[in-house]
Design an enzyme around this catalytic site. Structure first.
Site, PDB file in Angstrom:
ATOM      1  N   HIS A   1      61.825  61.643  26.822  1.00  0.00           N
ATOM      2  CA  HIS A   1      61.995  61.541  28.277  1.00  0.00           C
ATOM      3  C   HIS A   1      60.740  60.949  28.933  1.00  0.00           C
ATOM      4  O   HIS A   1      60.826  60.011  29.726  1.00  0.00           O
ATOM      5  CB  HIS A   1      62.310  62.898  28.912  1.00  0.00           C
ATOM      6  CG  HIS A   1      62.186  62.868  30.404  1.00  0.00           C
ATOM      7  ND1 HIS A   1      63.169  62.355  31.225  1.00  0.00           N
ATOM      8  CD2 HIS A   1      61.163  63.204  31.227  1.00  0.00           C
ATOM      9  CE1 HIS A   1      62.769  62.400  32.477  1.00  0.00           C
ATOM     10  NE2 HIS A   1      61.547  62.897  32.516  1.00  0.00           N
TER      11      HIS A   1
ATOM     12  N   HIS B   1      59.738  57.268  31.489  1.00  0.00           N
ATOM     13  CA  HIS B   1      58.790  57.042  32.603  1.00  0.00           C
ATOM     14  C   HIS B   1      57.853  55.855  32.412  1.00  0.00           C
ATOM     15  O   HIS B   1      57.518  55.163  33.376  1.00  0.00           O
ATOM     16  CB  HIS B   1      57.926  58.291  32.827  1.00  0.00           C
ATOM     17  CG  HIS B   1      58.615  59.392  33.564  1.00  0.00           C
ATOM     18  ND1 HIS B   1      58.878  59.330  34.911  1.00  0.00           N
ATOM     19  CD2 HIS B   1      59.107  60.592  33.150  1.00  0.00           C
ATOM     20  CE1 HIS B   1      59.492  60.452  35.303  1.00  0.00           C
ATOM     21  NE2 HIS B   1      59.653  61.223  34.248  1.00  0.00           N
TER      22      HIS B   1
ATOM     23  N   SER C   1      66.551  57.926  30.326  1.00  0.00           N
ATOM     24  CA  SER C   1      66.349  58.583  29.033  1.00  0.00           C
ATOM     25  C   SER C   1      67.577  59.400  28.621  1.00  0.00           C
ATOM     26  O   SER C   1      67.547  60.079  27.602  1.00  0.00           O
ATOM     27  CB  SER C   1      65.105  59.482  29.093  1.00  0.00           C
ATOM     28  OG  SER C   1      65.256  60.501  30.068  1.00  0.00           O
TER      29      SER C   1
HETATM   30 FE    FE Z   1      60.436  63.222  34.281  1.00  0.00          FE
END
Ligand code: FE
Ligand code: HBI
Length: 302
Positions: A138, A143, A203
């Site tokens: 994730h 990100h 994600s």
């Molecule tokens: Fe996050």
């Protein structure tokens, strides 16, 4: 189209608290890259391949571009030092390792200094779609590509600074909604159509298609005060996504003085995740079918 039900229990884990006592005051740890097992690299590979196959046509161009320029591949869990080297040159960000959720003030302090705290662990092979806390897939796959974008880079830093201020004003819940509906679950209007830029979506295998293609969720034009008044779901797909006209809009958002907003938020309504208001710009009014079915199933079980 209808997304399949997923076993996601607590998405992104924000219901869980930070882990116990850190070794360092800033809660960072060594990534311990050499300690990853072949099985853990294999989980990364499975997730990476599944997601990179899915995202063309769903993720925004800037996400794809960021990904392309990072030292990240299916072969192995990325090394944070290598990521940081490239990020630092591009937008001045670094990726630092943490063991899981860290306290809000620690999280904000890192962001305010352009350090992104990423979980160093990875989910198990038997729980590919289950996340109790943000893991390396994730945090890094979701990100880091957008941190290559100068506007997102500035926006997340501004969020860190704003978070520290919001905490002292008792307005963190309201500010956190902005992060949630942008950095985590944001959609953007691209000339070819709606695209993902939020890491929580990018994600997630099932939410990637659900957010962009399902008839079920609302897709509402982004409005700051509206978003700051809107609760979100941490346990399932979002009922509403907020859509930016351009990623550049985050630049103005990063420069926004929040004090007048906090003042206004002292009165007036709070909205529930599925609410649609007469004042909303609504590119897509959702059928709500997905969450209605989930609720019906839950009621039957009890
Ligand atoms: Fe996050
Ligand atoms: N810690 N590691 C980590 N990752 C997060 O996304 C995170 C966190 N601590 C607090 C937090 N997020 C949120 O509660 C704030 O954005 C409000």
């Amino acid at each position: 189209m209808q997304a399949q039900a997923t076993p996601v229990k607590v998405k992104h884990g924000l219901a869980a608290g930070p882990a116990a006592a850190p070794q360092r005051a800033d809660w960072t740890i060594d990534q311990g890259w050499d300690n990853y097992t072949p099985e853990q690299h294999a989980v990364w590979k499975t997730l990476y391949e599944r997601q990179t196959k899915l995202l063309p046509g769903l993720a925004c161009d800037d996400f794809v571009e960021g990904m392309k320029n990072l030292p990240m591949s299916a072969d192995e869990i990325p090394n944070f030092e290598n990521l940081s080297e490239v990020l630092m040159r591009k937008t001045g960000w670094q990726v630092v390792a943490v063991a899981g959720l860290v306290p809000d003030d620690v999280f904000f302090e890192h962001l305010a200094n352009r350090r992104f705290p990423a979980g160093n662990f990875i989910r198990g092979a038997h729980e590919l779609d289950y996340l109790e806390e943000p893991d390396v897939f994730h945090d890094v796959f979701g990100h880091v590509p957008m941190l290559m974008h100068p506007v997102m880079a500035d926006f997340i830093q501004a969020y860190g600074k704003g978070g520290l201020r919001a905490q002292s004003l008792g307005k963190l819940a309201e500010l956190a909604r902005v992060y949630w509906y942008t950095v985590e679950f944001g959609l953007v209007q691209q000339s070819e159509g709606l695209r993902i830029y939020g890491a929580g979506i990018a994600s997630s295998f099932s939410e990637s298609t659900f957010s962009v293609q399902s008839d079920s969720p609302n897709r509402i034009g982004f409005d700051l005060e509206r978003v700051m008044r809107t609760n979100y779901r941490i346990d399932d797909f979002q009922e509403s996504y907020f859509v930016l006209d351009h990623l550049q809009d985050l630049l103005a958002l990063a420069q926004t003085e929040f004090a007048p907003y906090y003042e206004r938020l002292n009165s007036g309504p709070t909205y529930q995740p599925g609410d649609v208001l007469p004042t909303d710009r609504v590119p897509h009014r959702g059928t709500g079918s997905y969450h209605r079915e989930r609720t019906a199933a839950a009621v039957v079980k009890v």
